[in-house]
Design a protein around this motif. Structure first.
Motif, PDB file in Angstrom:
ATOM      1  N   ASP A 150      11.925 -26.333  -1.438  1.00 23.55           N
ATOM      2  CA  ASP A 150      12.909 -26.226  -2.496  1.00 23.55           C
ATOM      3  C   ASP A 150      13.503 -27.596  -2.732  1.00 23.55           C
ATOM      4  O   ASP A 150      13.031 -28.592  -2.211  1.00 23.55           O
ATOM      5  CB  ASP A 150      13.990 -25.212  -2.106  1.00 23.55           C
ATOM      6  CG  ASP A 150      13.432 -23.803  -2.012  1.00 23.55           C
ATOM      7  OD1 ASP A 150      13.818 -23.086  -1.081  1.00 23.55           O
ATOM      8  OD2 ASP A 150      12.582 -23.450  -2.866  1.00 23.55           O
ATOM      9  N   ALA A 151      14.564 -27.654  -3.524  1.00 25.84           N
ATOM     10  CA  ALA A 151      15.161 -28.934  -3.865  1.00 25.84           C
ATOM     11  C   ALA A 151      15.639 -29.656  -2.621  1.00 25.84           C
ATOM     12  O   ALA A 151      16.256 -29.072  -1.746  1.00 25.84           O
ATOM     13  CB  ALA A 151      16.328 -28.716  -4.822  1.00 25.84           C
ATOM     14  N   ALA A 152      15.316 -30.954  -2.556  1.00 31.43           N
ATOM     15  CA  ALA A 152      15.765 -31.761  -1.434  1.00 31.43           C
ATOM     16  C   ALA A 152      17.270 -31.975  -1.521  1.00 31.43           C
ATOM     17  O   ALA A 152      17.949 -32.156  -0.529  1.00 31.43           O
ATOM     18  CB  ALA A 152      15.041 -33.101  -1.423  1.00 31.43           C
ATOM     19  N   ALA A 153      17.792 -31.991  -2.716  1.00 22.56           N
ATOM     20  CA  ALA A 153      19.226 -32.057  -2.955  1.00 22.56           C
ATOM     21  C   ALA A 153      19.501 -31.086  -4.080  1.00 22.56           C
ATOM     22  O   ALA A 153      18.594 -30.586  -4.716  1.00 22.56           O
ATOM     23  CB  ALA A 153      19.637 -33.482  -3.334  1.00 22.56           C
ATOM     24  N   SER A 154      20.787 -30.793  -4.307  1.00 18.59           N
ATOM     25  CA  SER A 154      21.108 -29.848  -5.373  1.00 18.59           C
ATOM     26  C   SER A 154      20.620 -30.390  -6.702  1.00 18.59           C
ATOM     27  O   SER A 154      20.532 -31.585  -6.918  1.00 18.59           O
ATOM     28  CB  SER A 154      22.621 -29.627  -5.415  1.00 18.59           C
ATOM     29  OG  SER A 154      23.291 -30.846  -5.669  1.00 18.59           O
ATOM     30  N   GLY A 155      20.273 -29.494  -7.619  1.00 13.86           N
ATOM     31  CA  GLY A 155      19.807 -29.912  -8.938  1.00 13.86           C
ATOM     32  C   GLY A 155      18.358 -29.566  -9.144  1.00 13.86           C
ATOM     33  O   GLY A 155      17.895 -28.485  -8.758  1.00 13.86           O
ATOM     34  N   THR A 156      17.615 -30.479  -9.743  1.00 15.57           N
ATOM     35  CA  THR A 156      16.213 -30.252 -10.055  1.00 15.57           C
ATOM     36  C   THR A 156      15.421 -29.921  -8.796  1.00 15.57           C
ATOM     37  O   THR A 156      15.526 -30.603  -7.788  1.00 15.57           O
ATOM     38  CB  THR A 156      15.605 -31.507 -10.703  1.00 15.57           C
ATOM     39  OG1 THR A 156      16.375 -31.865 -11.845  1.00 15.57           O
ATOM     40  CG2 THR A 156      14.160 -31.241 -11.130  1.00 15.57           C
ATOM     41  N   SER A 157      14.600 -28.881  -8.855  1.00 18.23           N
ATOM     42  CA  SER A 157      13.773 -28.512  -7.720  1.00 18.23           C
ATOM     43  C   SER A 157      12.677 -29.544  -7.506  1.00 18.23           C
ATOM     44  O   SER A 157      12.198 -30.181  -8.441  1.00 18.23           O
ATOM     45  CB  SER A 157      13.141 -27.140  -7.960  1.00 18.23           C
ATOM     46  OG  SER A 157      12.195 -26.834  -6.960  1.00 18.23           O
ATOM     47  N   THR A 158      12.273 -29.692  -6.257  1.00 21.36           N
ATOM     48  CA  THR A 158      11.140 -30.559  -5.964  1.00 21.36           C
ATOM     49  C   THR A 158       9.824 -29.886  -6.309  1.00 21.36           C
ATOM     50  O   THR A 158       8.783 -30.542  -6.364  1.00 21.36           O
ATOM     51  CB  THR A 158      11.118 -30.935  -4.470  1.00 21.36           C
ATOM     52  OG1 THR A 158      11.051 -29.741  -3.694  1.00 21.36           O
ATOM     53  CG2 THR A 158      12.357 -31.728  -4.099  1.00 21.36           C
ATOM     54  N   ALA A 159       9.860 -28.586  -6.513  1.00 24.28           N
ATOM     55  CA  ALA A 159       8.635 -27.832  -6.766  1.00 24.28           C
ATOM     56  C   ALA A 159       8.167 -28.010  -8.199  1.00 24.28           C
ATOM     57  O   ALA A 159       8.948 -27.918  -9.142  1.00 24.28           O
ATOM     58  CB  ALA A 159       8.860 -26.351  -6.478  1.00 24.28           C
ATOM     59  N   ILE A 160       6.869 -28.264  -8.382  1.00 24.83           N
ATOM     60  CA  ILE A 160       6.263 -28.358  -9.703  1.00 24.83           C
ATOM     61  C   ILE A 160       5.670 -27.002 -10.058  1.00 24.83           C
ATOM     62  O   ILE A 160       4.908 -26.422  -9.280  1.00 24.83           O
ATOM     63  CB  ILE A 160       5.172 -29.443  -9.723  1.00 24.83           C
ATOM     64  CG1 ILE A 160       5.799 -30.822  -9.506  1.00 24.83           C
ATOM     65  CG2 ILE A 160       4.388 -29.416 -11.038  1.00 24.83           C
ATOM     66  CD1 ILE A 160       4.791 -31.950  -9.404  1.00 24.83           C
ATOM     67  N   ASP A 161       6.046 -26.484 -11.204  1.00 25.64           N
ATOM     68  CA  ASP A 161       5.537 -25.191 -11.655  1.00 25.64           C
ATOM     69  C   ASP A 161       4.110 -25.363 -12.158  1.00 25.64           C
ATOM     70  O   ASP A 161       3.894 -25.884 -13.250  1.00 25.64           O
ATOM     71  CB  ASP A 161       6.439 -24.635 -12.763  1.00 25.64           C
ATOM     72  CG  ASP A 161       6.055 -23.216 -13.186  1.00 25.64           C
ATOM     73  OD1 ASP A 161       4.979 -22.743 -12.763  1.00 25.64           O
ATOM     74  OD2 ASP A 161       6.822 -22.601 -13.951  1.00 25.64           O
ATOM     75  N   MET A 162       3.159 -24.914 -11.381  1.00 27.83           N
ATOM     76  CA  MET A 162       1.749 -25.057 -11.747  1.00 27.83           C
ATOM     77  C   MET A 162       1.260 -23.914 -12.632  1.00 27.83           C
ATOM     78  O   MET A 162       0.094 -23.916 -13.060  1.00 27.83           O
ATOM     79  CB  MET A 162       0.890 -25.149 -10.483  1.00 27.83           C
ATOM     80  CG  MET A 162       1.245 -26.310  -9.564  1.00 27.83           C
ATOM     81  SD  MET A 162       1.082 -27.941 -10.345  1.00 27.83           S
ATOM     82  CE  MET A 162      -0.707 -28.035 -10.528  1.00 27.83           C
ATOM     83  N   ASN A 163       2.114 -22.947 -12.888  1.00 27.44           N
ATOM     84  CA  ASN A 163       1.709 -21.778 -13.674  1.00 27.44           C
ATOM     85  C   ASN A 163       2.149 -21.858 -15.137  1.00 27.44           C
ATOM     86  O   ASN A 163       1.641 -21.126 -15.980  1.00 27.44           O
ATOM     87  CB  ASN A 163       2.272 -20.495 -13.047  1.00 27.44           C
ATOM     88  CG  ASN A 163       1.695 -20.230 -11.671  1.00 27.44           C
ATOM     89  OD1 ASN A 163       0.485 -20.372 -11.459  1.00 27.44           O
ATOM     90  ND2 ASN A 163       2.556 -19.873 -10.719  1.00 27.44           N
TER      91      ASN A 163
END
Length: 544
Positions: A64-77
């Motif tokens: 999940d996000a390393a810090a609050s805000g934008t997630s580190t995960a890239i939506d591949m779908n």
């Protein structure tokens, strides 16, 4: 996604070019001389495979996000997003016939890795400032923009053209390779807590001086020292003129760049030091009006004398680039940065054009705010997906193949490997994005005549460099937009005449420079410089 509002484009950006004689009030152009700038960063090779691409995707998408805000995960779908990136070239070049194949080659890597494709937007250096401003103001498709050369960060801060990469911790969470690679240098793109740009180069040490045609110098019996002065250059150009009537010694062109920056050196703020300059940060951290200094007056008079002596022959109506004249062996030398990458690039170009290239260093190696911010990347404030723009930029510094395609084109089409090497390439001069800096140099291809010691040359030069105490400082022009437009217009009006030595006499040149300075003062440069000094003093106090 929060993004900064788009403001009205400054009128100065749209100024048209016109020849200005002594005392004339004609306006100039914001298009810069292409002869002053560097070409693309290079390094050693690292071949990527589809497995490596998949691994990069897995790493980027993990957790999940390393810090609050934008997630580190890239939506591949989700549907793939197409990232539009500016690639800045010399005026007049056309790479449109190979654009599609380059995009396909990149897409084959980025689509499975970070779920995006690329739209390469080639733009001439002479048009990039207007193109960027108009695209953002008109909400046209653009994501990654050239914050460099003729569009430095210090001239873009107040125009709200750049997205704050700190929004929702975007840089920290999706630009982890960039954070790792650039570290403290990221400060140079941070203005009032907003990360508006990031450095484009891993190595930011730069010397300055001239590149010259050594074959022509040898033929004429002209010798230039490895390290020299403006007087040494003057002597060489006069000697060349006496012995070679067919070759221009110097070229001012459209005159929209202050060449004193490369001949004597200073740390300027804004395009052509519109917001002032620190003349020597090792001695005094004082912001001055470069155009009001004795150094600039002497330079203006020297340009006048070169015109009278036949060293300067063309005028500001000539839109041919200095590189074109130089590569055609019609011009002896031109000013610019001196680095291992440029040495390799320009030597290769010279060989392709039948002569030998050499340099004379006139400003010692330094790491300054100017050298760091000379090439940066920004995300356009109207980008539909700043997160995908960050994904692509971060990946370009993680994946050598993507950076190599943007930098050097396609294997067997634009370059071949040197016999026995999987790192050194021989370019064929069919693709040279002269103002592109991207990728981790230590994992990229190396264009000959550079060799395996290329990165070590960079490290050695860095070790010898002086580091400016204001390397992390950036002036915010947000409160000076009216003055900025007026100052830019004045510089564009007067500078072409001075750069081309076009006044009628030395007295007329002095009077013209005095008039120039008064016009800058009327435009508000003293207030801007005072504001710059105040911000710099606050920055320095905060570093203690």
């Amino acid at each position: 996604m929060n993004r900064k509002a788009v403001s009205i484009v400054m009128a100065s950006v749209l100024a048209a070019s016109a020849l200005a004689g002594c005392g004339s009030t004609g306006t100039g152009s914001t298009a810069a001389q292409s002869d002053s700038s560097a070409a693309a960063q290079s390094g050693s090779a690292a071949a990527a495979t589809s497995a490596a691409a998949s691994g990069a995707a897995s790493e980027a998408a993990s957790g999940d996000a390393a810090a609050s805000g934008t997630s580190t995960a890239i939506d591949m779908n989700e549907d793939p997003y197409q990232v539009a990136i500016q690639v800045v070239t010399l005026p007049g070049v056309d790479y449109s016939t190979q654009e599609e194949e380059m995009e396909k080659a990149i897409d084959a890597i980025t689509l499975p890795a970070i779920n995006c494709t690329v739209d390469i937007q080639f733009v001439w250096i002479s048009e990039v400032a207007n193109t960027t401003s108009l695209a953002i103001a008109g909400n046209e498709k653009v994501d990654l923009v050239h914050v460099a050369t003729v569009s430095p960060l210090s001239s873009m801060v107040g125009s709200d053209m750049l997205y704050d990469m700190n929004t929702d911790n975007l840089l920290q969470n999706r630009g982890q390779k960039l954070v790792e690679l650039f570290g403290d240098l990221l400060q140079s793109g941070n203005v009032d807590g907003q990360q508006l740009a990031i450095p484009a180069k891993e190595f930011n040490v730069v010397a300055k001086g001239i590149g010259y045609n050594k074959a022509a110098a040898d033929k004429a019996g002209v010798t230039l020292p490895e390290t020299g002065t403006l007087d040494d250059l003057d002597t060489a150009l006069h000697s060349l003129k006496d012995k070679n009537q067919d070759m221009m010694g110097w070229f001012g062109g459209e005159g929209t760049s202050n060449y004193l920056y490369w001949l004597q050196g200073y740390e300027g703020f804004g395009t052509n030091a519109a917001y002032g300059a620190v003349m020597d940060s090792s001695k005094e951290l004082k912001v001055e009006n470069i155009y009001a200094t004795q150094d600039f007056m002497d330079y203006a008079n020297r340009m006048y004398k070169w015109r009278q002596d036949g060293i300067l022959q063309k005028d500001s109506t000539d839109k041919t680039s200095a590189q074109d004249y130089f590569n055609a062996q019609q011009l002896f030398c031109y000013p610019g940065d001196i680095t291992p990458q440029l040495d390799a690039l320009y030597k290769a170009q010279a060989v392709n054009n039948g002569f030998e290239y050499e340099t004379m260093q006139m400003v010692s190696p330094k790491i300054t705010n100017a050298s760091v911010t000379e090439y940066m990347w920004g995300i356009a404030s109207n980008s539909e997906r700043p997160d995908k723009a960050m994904d692509f930029l971060n990946f370009a510094y993680s994946n050598a193949d993507v950076a190599n395609i943007l930098m050097y084109g396609l294997k067997d089409t634009n370059y071949t490997f040197q016999d026995g090497s999987d790192k050194i390439i021989e370019t064929n001069n069919t693709y040279t994005p002269a103002f592109l800096q991207i990728g981790d140099a230590q994992n990229m291809l190396i264009p000959s005549p550079a060799g395996e010691d290329f990165i070590q040359q960079w490290k050695d030069m860095t070790d010898k460099a002086t580091v400016s105490p204001i390397v992390g400082y950036m002036f915010s022009d947000a409160d000076y937009q009216t003055e900025s437009a007026a100052i830019t217009n004045v510089i564009n009006q007067y500078l072409p005449t001075i750069e081309n030595g076009s006044c009628e006499s030395e007295d007329a040149t002095k009077a013209y420079v005095d008039e120039f300075v008064k016009a800058l003062q009327t435009a508000g440069i003293d207030d801007v410089i005072a504001g710059n000094q105040e911000q710099m003093d606050a920055y320095l106090a905060a570093q203690k």
